[in-house]
Each structure stands twice: as C-alpha cells, then as structure tokens.
Scaffold this active site. Sequence first.
Site, mmCIF file in Angstrom:
data_model
loop_
_atom_site.group_PDB
_atom_site.id
_atom_site.type_symbol
_atom_site.label_atom_id
_atom_site.label_comp_id
_atom_site.label_asym_id
_atom_site.label_seq_id
_atom_site.Cartn_x
_atom_site.Cartn_y
_atom_site.Cartn_z
ATOM 1 N N HIS A 353 59.155 53.060 -33.746
ATOM 2 C CA HIS A 353 59.589 51.729 -33.311
ATOM 3 C C HIS A 353 61.077 51.602 -33.077
ATOM 4 C CE1 HIS A 353 55.932 49.231 -33.659
ATOM 5 N NE2 HIS A 353 55.568 50.114 -34.585
ATOM 6 N N ARG A 544 64.598 37.953 -34.477
ATOM 7 C CA ARG A 544 65.407 38.220 -35.662
ATOM 8 C C ARG A 544 66.884 38.332 -35.299
ATOM 9 N NH1 ARG A 544 63.068 39.378 -40.686
ATOM 10 N NH2 ARG A 544 65.242 39.629 -41.267
ATOM 11 N N LYS A 549 70.747 42.864 -31.013
ATOM 12 C CA LYS A 549 70.093 41.865 -30.167
ATOM 13 C C LYS A 549 71.110 40.914 -29.517
ATOM 14 C CE LYS A 549 65.694 41.892 -32.785
ATOM 15 N NZ LYS A 549 64.620 42.063 -31.773
ATOM 16 N N LYS A 655 56.074 37.138 -24.282
ATOM 17 C CA LYS A 655 55.543 35.801 -24.561
ATOM 18 C C LYS A 655 56.203 34.764 -23.650
ATOM 19 C CE LYS A 655 55.302 37.340 -29.354
ATOM 20 N NZ LYS A 655 56.056 37.302 -30.622
HETATM 21 C C1 LIG Z 1 57.194 37.892 -31.034
HETATM 22 C C2 LIG Z 1 57.879 37.549 -32.288
HETATM 23 C C3 LIG Z 1 58.952 38.331 -32.743
HETATM 24 C C4 LIG Z 1 59.487 39.509 -31.945
HETATM 25 O O1 LIG Z 1 60.445 39.032 -31.017
HETATM 26 P P1 LIG Z 1 61.414 40.030 -30.241
HETATM 27 O O2 LIG Z 1 62.123 39.118 -29.294
HETATM 28 O O3 LIG Z 1 60.536 41.000 -29.530
HETATM 29 O O4 LIG Z 1 62.318 40.642 -31.228
HETATM 30 C C5 LIG Z 1 59.575 37.984 -33.912
HETATM 31 N N1 LIG Z 1 59.179 36.913 -34.637
HETATM 32 C C6 LIG Z 1 58.163 36.126 -34.226
HETATM 33 C C7 LIG Z 1 57.789 34.950 -35.054
HETATM 34 C C8 LIG Z 1 57.470 36.410 -33.045
HETATM 35 O O5 LIG Z 1 56.462 35.635 -32.660
#
Ligand SMILES: *Cc1c(COP(=O)(O)O)cnc(C)c1O
Length: 818
Positions: A353, A544, A549, A655
């Site tokens: 990962h 996070r 990020k 998403k």
């Molecule tokens: C999808 C999701 C993540 C992962 O988000 P990234 O932008 O890919 O780091 C983290 N926390 C929650 C609650 C999520 O639904």
Amino acid sequence: MINAKELKKAIEDNVKVLYRKTIDEASKEQVFYALSYAIKDTIIDEWINTHKAYDKQDAKILYYLSMEFLIGRALGNNIINLGARKEVAQVLNELGFDLTDIEDQESDPALGNGGLGRLAACFLDSLATLNYPAYGCGIRYHYGMFKQKIENGYQKEVPDDWIKNGYPFEIKRSEYSYIVKFGGNVRVENVNGKEKFIQENYGSVKAIPYDMPVLGYENGMVNSLRIWDAEAITNFSLEQFDKGDYQKALEQENLAKTLVEVLYPNDNHYAGKELRLKQQYFFISASLQRAIDKFKSHHSDIHMLPQKVVFQLNDTHPTVAIPELMRLLLDEEGLNWDEAWNITSRCMAYTNHTIMSEALEKWPIDLFKSLLPRVYQIVEEINKRFVMQIRDRYPNNAAEKEKKMAILYDGQVRMAYMAIVTGFSVNGVAKLHTEILKHQELKDFYEMMPEKFNNKTNGITQRRFLLHANPLLSDWITKKLGSDKFITDLPQLSGLKQYLNDDKSLEEFMEIKYQNKLRLVKYIKEHNGIDVNPDSIFDVQVKRLHEYKRQLLNILHVMYLYNKLKNNDGFNMYPRTFIFGAKAAAGYRRAKQTIKLINSVADVINNDRSINGKIKVVFIEDYKVSNAEIIFAAADVSEQISTASKEASGTGNMKFMLNGAPTIGTMDGANVEIVEEVGQDNAFIFGLSSDEVIEYENNGGYDPMVIFNSDSEIRTVLMQLVNGFYSPNNTEEFREIYDSLLKKQGHDRADVYFILKDFRSYAKAHEEVEKAYRDRRRWGEMALTQTACAGKFSSDRTIEEYVRDIWHLTKLRLDNAK
Ligand SMILES: *Cc1c(COP(=O)(O)O)cnc(C)c1O
C-alpha cells in the site's frame, strides 16, 4: 424481502422487550436499536443458508486479513443491500420516524484509520455482492478511531466508545475461541528421531470471535466479518494451559484487557510499538487456527489447503501469518519443512500500500524474538534459505543483494520482504504505484521473481458511495438509463454520455448537485455554526492529514487568494468555499499544526466582512464514513494533490468522481487512471510528475529559497506564517511549518513534499477550475463526464481481478436466493 406488516410489529415488539415502552414513548436511539435487531432477524436465515452452502459446495474461501475494517454504519447499508430502503422508510414514517434520523443514531464502527481500512470494507461488500465466499478477519477494538474535537482550532482526541450501548449487528461465537501464546521459551525434544518444539513459560489469552453479517446486494449472500476480542483465561483453564501462578494470572488478565483496547491511529506510518505486534499476532494466530480447523472438518489431507483456502495480507500488518502458518503446519500438523513451505507459499498473497519508508514495518529482532520465540525461529529459517538463494543467484554481489533483500538485516525483521519472498503474489494498488514498485522500490525482488508482481487498481462500492450516499443521483441515473443495473455493473454508467449534449439533462444533474450542497450547508450550519453560500464552488479536500497529501499546499493557496482579494480591487473571484476534513495521528505534530493553521485561516477569512463572503473556509470536525457520504455528494471540486509518487492509489478521488466532482490533482496514484477515463480536458492536472519527484529526491532535492526570493506573492504568504497575521497572540505558532518549507531539518531536506515547487502550477490549475465553472454548461458537461466515466472504479471490478489472477474463487450458488 421485507414484509412491512411484520417489520412494523417487530419494531414495536423490540421497543417493548428492550425498553418496556410503547413505540410512541420511544426515543430515536431506542427505535434505532429496535429496528436494527429487526433487520438482523431478517438477515439471519440467509446468513445461515450462505454458510451451509459454503460447506455443501466445499467452496474455496478467501480470508482477507486486515488490521482495519472501516465499515461505516451498518443499518442503512444493510437495508440498501436487502433492497428494502423504500419499504423501511415507509414503515418508519407510519410509526412517526424518519429513516435518516434513525440512521444518525448509529455510531460509526470506526475500526480503521483511512483508505486502507475503507478498502477492506468495500472489498467485503463486493465479495458478497459477487457471491464469493470470504471472511474478513480483524480485531474488535473496544475503542475505534478517536473522535476528533476542534477546540480553539486545535485537534483534541476523545475516546470512541462505539460498543458502549451494544452493537446490534454482531454475534459472539464463544464456541470458536482459541488460545494465543506469547513469550516464554522454546524447548526442543526428540520424539522418535524427530525434533519437537515446545513453547513453555508463556503468557496466553483467549481469542473470541464476533461475527458481523456482510450482505451482498439483493442476492441472498451473507458473508462474515470476524473480529476477535480477547479475554483472560480463567483460573481453572489456566492450569490446563500454563503452569500458572498468581502473578501470571494477573499479567494475563492485563494482557487481555489492553490487547484489543485501541486501534493505533497512524495512517501510513509505522510506530513500532510492542503492543501493536501483539495485536497482529493475536488476531492472526486465532484466524489461522480457525481457518485450519474449518478446513479439517471437511478434509483429511492438509496438503489440499491451497486448493481450499487463500489468505490476502492487507499491507504488511498481518505478515506474521506467514511464519504462523508454517508453525501450525510444522508443529501441529507434523509436516516437514518443504511440505509446509509449499503449502504456505501457495496460500499467501500480499498487497503493498505504500512506498514511503516511514511506513515500512521493521521489527527489532530482540522484541520479535522475545514475544514470539517459536515464530522467530521459523523466520530465521525462512531467511537462511532465502539468503542461500541470493548467494546462488548473485555469486558476485551477494553482500549487496543481501543488504537490499534479506528478511533479517541490521537487527531487524523486514516484514514486507518476508511477504514478498514467501507469498505467490505481490500486488500494488494502482498502475503507477505498481510500476514504481517494480522499477524502483522493489526492483531487486522484481528482478528475481517477476512472476509474482501484479497490479490491482483499487475501487469503491457504489452501493454505499452512490446508492446510499446520493439517493437523488442514483434515482436520476436509474431514470436516465432506464435500469438500475449500474448498482451491480458500474460501467453501465457510460450510458449517461448520451446526455452530455442535452441541456435539460445537464440542468437536472446540476440541480441534484445543488440539493446535495444544501444538505451539506445544513450539516455545516449545525456542526460548525458557519453560513455557507450554496452557490459558491465547493472545493473539498477530505482525507487523513498527512504531509504527503499536502493539505498545507491547499491552505497556503487559500491564503494567497485572500491576499489577492484584499490587495487588488480588480481581482474578480468566483465565490469559493474551501472545505477540509482530516484527522491527524495523535502524535503527529506537523499534521496537528496544519489543522491549527487551517482553522486560524478560517477564523480570519470567515470573519472579514470586507471580502463579501467570496471565500469561506470550513474545517469539518471528525471526518468519518458517515459524514464523508454527505460531503462527496455535495462536492464541486475534488482535491487530490499529493506529492507525485507518494499516494499509492487513493480511493477518495474515486468517490468524488462517482458523485460528479472533477479532480484538481497531481499525476499520482489512481488520479492517473481517472484522467485516462475522463480525458485531459476534464481534469485539472498540475505539478511535478512522479519521475521528476524521484529524480529530485535522488539528487538531494531542490532549493526552495530560490522561489522564496523570486516570487513575492509566495513570499508574502510565507511571511504571514511568522508575522502573526493568522496568529496575533503567538507569532511563533506556525514557525515550524515555515521552517519546514524553507530550511533543512536535520536529515530532512527543506520542503520535502515540493509544496513551493508545485505552488504556481497549482494556482494556475485553480484559475482553470474557476474559468470552467463560470461556464455553466461546460461545467455541467464536465461534472456529468466524471460520473459517466466512473465505471472502472467499482470495487466489483477490483474483486473480479483479484479472483481471476490471485484468489481463483468460485461463485457460490444459493438455492434460496431471491
Ligand atoms: C475513502 C475514505 C478515505 C480514503 O481517502 P483518500 O482520499 O483516498 O486518502 C479515508 N477516510 C474515509 C472516511 C473514507 O471514506
């Protein structure tokens, strides 16, 4: 199917039995429990039926081993997957309640940190929906991810006691308890010319499984998420398992209490705590013992194990499964090394990962050995044999190759290397990431065993992130496509492309976005007390908090825009709402300072009336799956701005895409594949490429002072970090952030994450966003393009690829399936 009359009666009866109340006296929380138990009752027969089918069809079973399952709330999801949303809402209405209100009573089972745990949850949903027999195996943490409170702009961590009032969707299954042993020493006995290894003087705990149902979408399939709790072994059995004394009994009591207490709140960061290794071994040993017993109840020949069982290691956290399976096969099943190795290596597959060095698990040998003495002996033997292989293959540079690849090196156990060396599959989680693994990070392994490496681009489940999160959009899609097949076949969304030239459809699509923005506006008003303009561009970064990020890049850009607004009367800006949501690991200073900075900037900007509300900054407290669903549906712009090469895949990006938000982002992780799907013109790409980042990194970085000295707008923003502009009471508040961008920090280069390097290109991309948004038609097209092209990013696709290339499972047939 749900029978409305029966459901109504079940809810009323449950309220009576549980609370001695009639329905009109019941609180929303009480109705939540009453409804949840009623839903569980409707699931139970299918759950039993599914597991009978496992046995009858002698199905091969996947065990998805993961320290985290960020499953989110269960009630709404279960109702959706039962296909009963409308009926249940109707029944509740008749009883005087609103389904959404009732769902809001459930606390998120936050048994994960972020993307890795959420991926595991999406995979379980897809596995059940696609009829594949699978268990998720994890830990029943008594406290999930901490709840985040913001006080004076600072993050405060509050315990998340999610099972305080009981969790309605779990079943304790004491009959499948196992003993897990820690510490002590290993005695070798010679029995009939064979060496026998006996662990003595150990401490032990009892592992007790709790099962949660994992429903497929309207297919009668119910898999299980099995999470292990720990209990102390009671005194009478103490004698049976240990040469127990009082002191030891107390220690065991304590071990059981602390073992499953908390989830370590680190995302992409290895902390190296002894308790963490204990947690890993605890759930792995229990899961494997159970898997073998289950196998043996149907098969007499243990050599058949790889035909019937496969273990997927979600990152290196469960890698101790490798020597543990060897131990069980050698010591309990009496196999010789070659037999055990053959079986183990054909049962284990590993998912990588991250390539970031701070996330790589390396246990000190001393710690590992004293906690798991027998398991360590096996690791030593695995390493010894692998090193011999290295010497055979690389007679001229064996020492150099050992340094790069040996499992035991420099006093440490390198878990990733053990997983790669032993397992039959190593997969990355997006194309770019897998290429970096093969050609950079793991290139020595790739050279030696190329056949193991493969890519499985991550995905998300549309059942939760479209159907449940965005009912308006799913209903509209169903209408437009004339079918709801996309719920189990996401590429069907491409049928929406025919509406890209249709003004009316684009307007409908934008109106749905607007309604979802109103829902978020309401949430923000309730939770933050801030008034947000729903006509502004909702520009969202939720994930996070991590330096890679680059939330810092985002907020520095907001500061830059604010300066432009203040200083330049001619600067015409479309109203923007910058929305953040992020938890920082409790011990991650720089991340917490960034949260404080975001909140301080929000304070100044949101209260400056002179800018006419052109910019608002909102930090949403306690980002988690339940509020994520509301946020994705309402986003106009998706911020995916990691330093290229650092984000292995990302799933938040998918998403947003699914819900119609174009990406502003770097060519990193799955962003690359998102751009492939929507086309360059429908994404806002900026910044260094991963090759460029890696090139800089190999050459000592770059000099941010050149930018500081030559770019006055950037310089002004940076000076505002240390002149009290956003921290009038403490000019030093953001000094560390300032220093990190401009000065070398011990071993670290200045601006490790290339924030200043990418700043101008990021600002330019934002100008493009604004330009595109001002053209309402163009924006509508662009937004709908995201949804229409999201088909690839269903976790259903990901799971089918795992099944085809790694797991080789067969779909279960369910006789009584609906
Ligand atoms: C999808 C999701 C993540 C992962 O988000 P990234 O932008 O890919 O780091 C983290 N926390 C929650 C609650 C999520 O639904």
